[in-house]
Design an enzyme around this catalytic site. Sequence first.
Site, short mmCIF file in Angstrom:
data_model
loop_
_atom_site.label_atom_id
_atom_site.label_comp_id
_atom_site.label_asym_id
_atom_site.label_seq_id
_atom_site.Cartn_x
_atom_site.Cartn_y
_atom_site.Cartn_z
N ASP A 181 0.86 -1.18 0.00
CA ASP A 181 0.00 0.00 0.00
C ASP A 181 0.90 1.23 0.00
O ASP A 181 1.49 1.58 1.02
CB ASP A 181 -0.91 -0.01 1.24
CG ASP A 181 -1.74 1.26 1.36
OD1 ASP A 181 -2.06 1.87 0.32
OD2 ASP A 181 -2.05 1.66 2.51
N GLY A 195 1.21 4.94 0.06
CA GLY A 195 0.50 6.17 0.37
C GLY A 195 1.39 7.38 0.18
O GLY A 195 2.56 7.28 -0.20
N ASN A 196 0.85 8.55 0.48
CA ASN A 196 1.62 9.77 0.30
C ASN A 196 2.76 9.91 1.29
O ASN A 196 3.77 10.54 0.99
CB ASN A 196 0.68 10.98 0.42
CG ASN A 196 -0.24 11.13 -0.77
OD1 ASN A 196 0.21 11.30 -1.89
ND2 ASN A 196 -1.54 11.04 -0.53
N VAL A 243 5.03 3.78 2.49
CA VAL A 243 4.67 2.57 1.76
C VAL A 243 4.64 1.44 2.78
O VAL A 243 5.63 1.22 3.49
CB VAL A 243 5.69 2.24 0.65
CG1 VAL A 243 5.22 1.00 -0.13
CG2 VAL A 243 5.87 3.42 -0.29
N GLY A 288 -9.27 7.55 -5.32
CA GLY A 288 -8.01 6.97 -4.91
C GLY A 288 -8.15 5.49 -4.62
O GLY A 288 -9.16 5.03 -4.09
N ASP A 296 -6.75 3.67 -2.39
CA ASP A 296 -6.90 3.34 -0.97
C ASP A 296 -8.35 3.46 -0.54
O ASP A 296 -8.86 2.63 0.24
CB ASP A 296 -6.00 4.24 -0.11
CG ASP A 296 -6.19 5.73 -0.39
OD1 ASP A 296 -6.79 6.09 -1.43
OD2 ASP A 296 -5.71 6.54 0.44
N ARG A 297 -9.07 4.45 -1.06
CA ARG A 297 -10.45 4.66 -0.67
C ARG A 297 -11.36 3.58 -1.25
O ARG A 297 -12.29 3.11 -0.58
CB ARG A 297 -10.91 6.06 -1.10
CG ARG A 297 -10.04 7.15 -0.48
CD ARG A 297 -10.35 8.52 -1.02
NE ARG A 297 -11.57 9.06 -0.45
CZ ARG A 297 -12.08 10.23 -0.80
NH1 ARG A 297 -11.49 10.97 -1.73
NH2 ARG A 297 -13.19 10.66 -0.22
N ASP A 326 -10.57 7.50 7.30
CA ASP A 326 -9.19 7.04 7.18
C ASP A 326 -8.26 8.20 7.53
O ASP A 326 -8.20 9.21 6.83
CB ASP A 326 -8.91 6.55 5.76
CG ASP A 326 -7.56 5.84 5.63
OD1 ASP A 326 -6.74 5.96 6.54
OD2 ASP A 326 -7.35 5.17 4.61
N THR A 365 -2.28 11.03 5.55
CA THR A 365 -1.74 12.36 5.24
C THR A 365 -2.90 13.34 5.13
O THR A 365 -2.86 14.45 5.67
CB THR A 365 -0.94 12.31 3.93
OG1 THR A 365 0.05 11.28 4.03
CG2 THR A 365 -0.26 13.64 3.68
#
Length: 259
Positions: A6, A8-9, A12, A108, A110-111, A130, A133
């Site tokens: 995963d 993410g901003n 990882v 996104g 993740d969403r 969630d 960031t």
Amino acid sequence: MLLAIDAGNTNVVFALFEGRTLRGRWRIATDPRRTGDEYAVWLMQLLSIRGVAADEIKSIIISTVVPRALHNLEILCRHYFDVEPLVAGAGKAEYAIDIDVDQPKSLGADRAVNAIAAHERHGGDLIVVDFGTATTFDVVDYHGAYKGGIIAPGINLSLDALVGNTAKLPRIAIAVPPSKSVIGRNTEDQMLIGVFWGYVAMMEGLIARMRAEIGRPAKVIATGGLAVLFDEASDIFDAVDPDLTLEGLAILAERASKT
């Protein structure tokens, strides 16, 4: 075994699954310039500590909201695990849910993955919060359809903006304030009250508005690194599921293996 990644901003996250059971997780700061070789040097040592050999990993799935990071993660998978990775939302790992918004492709990964996991694990009408960031609030209906949501600055972004744009305010740690008083007696306490309780008030206010708009009882599921912290300060959550995104990736990978 499955390796779920995963990206993410901020971080990882690499997670190791045996079936649906999470066996381990590791995180590294997100840097789109990090090469597949650099990931391998770091990850292989961690797997070795757990006694896991590279050839035990039979499938890999990647979710990323940082497009520039994807190529190097794919190189890691191909060169060091000899696995062609699944990418969440593409090919065999399509979400297969109704994304009922104006621009479905802009959602996104993740969403979308959170929506899949939350629907399978909790059912009914849901609001998924969630804490990353950014803090996202997502509505998933009882059919599992993604209906839309909210994007708000994460609490650390808010604090960074406050400290970075003032001359004398100090850096403070995010924590539950020691007192429920919202009248601070010194600068640090006043900052913590403003950032923390201000964030709780924003979160509770937005969730109340979302529930009213949904018009049916909706459970609130929290995930992300700060979910547990806010759960201590509010009774707004029906469940805290820190690994929701990773669980969603495991669900997608399992579905893909059956196609």
